[in-house]
Write an enzyme that holds these catalytic residues in place. Structure first.
Site, short mmCIF file in Angstrom:
data_model
loop_
_atom_site.label_atom_id
_atom_site.label_comp_id
_atom_site.label_asym_id
_atom_site.label_seq_id
_atom_site.Cartn_x
_atom_site.Cartn_y
_atom_site.Cartn_z
N CYS B 86 0.83 -1.21 0.00
CA CYS B 86 0.00 0.00 0.00
C CYS B 86 0.87 1.27 0.00
CB CYS B 86 -0.98 -0.04 1.16
SG CYS B 86 -2.33 1.13 0.98
N HIS B 203 -3.50 -5.61 1.29
CA HIS B 203 -2.78 -5.80 2.55
C HIS B 203 -2.73 -7.28 2.96
CE1 HIS B 203 -2.35 -1.60 3.98
NE2 HIS B 203 -3.39 -1.38 3.20
N GLU B 205 -0.95 -8.58 5.25
CA GLU B 205 -0.76 -8.70 6.70
C GLU B 205 -2.08 -8.62 7.46
OE1 GLU B 205 -0.41 -6.04 5.02
OE2 GLU B 205 -0.88 -4.25 6.20
#
Lengths: 82, 240
Positions: B86, B203, B205
């Site tokens: 990002c 994302h 994560e």
């Protein structure tokens, strides 16, 4: 010297903000408007007396940081009075 | 593996990355403050999401001049693995480590939602655990993810298989409707020409453990760890 810098998206690159504003203007009845482009305006004071040196510095600043040459173009005005 | 997560002023996904790598995947991981100038001892680095320097001027434009970025460039130039997520992707673009630039989302809105991306290249060090064409469900959260590059650069990237992720439907169809932000060619993630630097808008994560209901993101980190282990088994040929 005072510098006034305009940064805009290059022609041919879609400007979603410009498009949105153009539509809003059309809604208000300004149907003759087209090609609205939104940009950034920066002002700065440069402690430099020689115009050539000032220009060289300004160009470098624009190329390195103030504009992204992949998507943006810039132009500037230098006011030697100040 | 020794992994580093770079922290810029305004990064806000660094703790998530550290959590996934350290707690979930049990790797050695440390945060690297943006004023550090050495990445010695690290096997890979991650530039996390967030709003570095408040996104002033352009996303990533100021972070790219952080002291640590010199070390990141050096690290990448000798083949070190760099993942930008990002805002991290935006910083890598501004730094010239990846080709292209980000424009404001076509909708002009900040988009926070799950999207699907198809794995276009499963042979990168970041996607080795994926099947070619596999569809991953990953969250996005950004206002400037509308990827742009010129025609020459796009055809070079395609020829080099640098387009790694493209936004698609749940069935893997790459359609204009499946493109959340207006990205050129539905591009959601790319590598550099050498394949050791990946930038991606989604994302991973945020979806890497069971309790969150989605583990697709885990594949990215596991692929990286696999690639690092493999590299450690081979004699080093690169010297700085």
């Amino acid at each position: 010297m005072k510098a006034k810098i305009h940064v805009t998206l290059k022609q041919g690159i879609l400007d979603p903000q410009g498009k949105s504003i153009e539509q809003a203007l059309a809604t208000l009845g300004y149907t003759a408007v087209s090609n609205v482009r939104v940009g950034k305006y920066l002002e700065l004071d440069l402690n430099e007396t020689e115009k050539e040196k000032a220009e060289a510095q300004l160009k470098a600043m624009c190329d390195k940081l103030l504009a992204n040459p992949i998507i943006e173009e810039y132009r500037y005005e230098l006011d030697a009075e100040r | 593996m020794n992994l580093g997560v770079i922290v810029f002023p305004g990064s806000n996904c660094d703790h998530d990355c550290v959590h996934v790598l350290g707690e979930v995947l049990r790797q050695s991981v440390r945060q690297v403050w943006h004023k550090e100038t050495s990445l010695d001892g690290l096997d890979a680095v991650i530039l996390p999401g967030g709003f570095s320097y408040g996104d002033y001027l352009r996303t990533g434009a100021i972070a790219r001049f952080s002291p640590v970025m010199g070390a990141v460039k050096q690290f990448a130039s000798v083949g070190g693995m760099v993942l930008g997520i990002c805002n991290g992707f935006q910083i890598l673009l501004e730094a010239g480590l990846l080709p292209g630039a980000m424009l404001r989302n076509r909708s002009l809105t900040f988009i926070c939602t799950d999207v699907y991306v198809g794995v276009e290249n499963a042979a990168t060090p970041f996607t080795g655990r994926c099947e070619p064409g596999q569809v991953l469900k990953l969250p996005i959260a950004h206002a400037d993810g509308n990827y742009y590059t010129d025609d020459v650069s796009l055809s070079q990237m395609k020829a080099n298989a640098q387009v790694v992720f493209r936004y698609c439907t749940a069935d893997g169809a790459v359609t204009p409707e499946a493109n959340p932000n207006g990205s050129l060619d539905n591009i959601g993630g790319i590598t550099n020409a050498d394949g050791n630097v990946l930038g991606m808008m989604p994302h991973p994560e945020r979806c890497a453990e069971e309790v969150l209901g989605n583990e697709d993101g885990r594949l990215i980190f596991l692929s990286m760890i696999d690639a690092l282990k493999k590299a450690k088994l081979q004699p080093k040929t690169v010297t700085a």
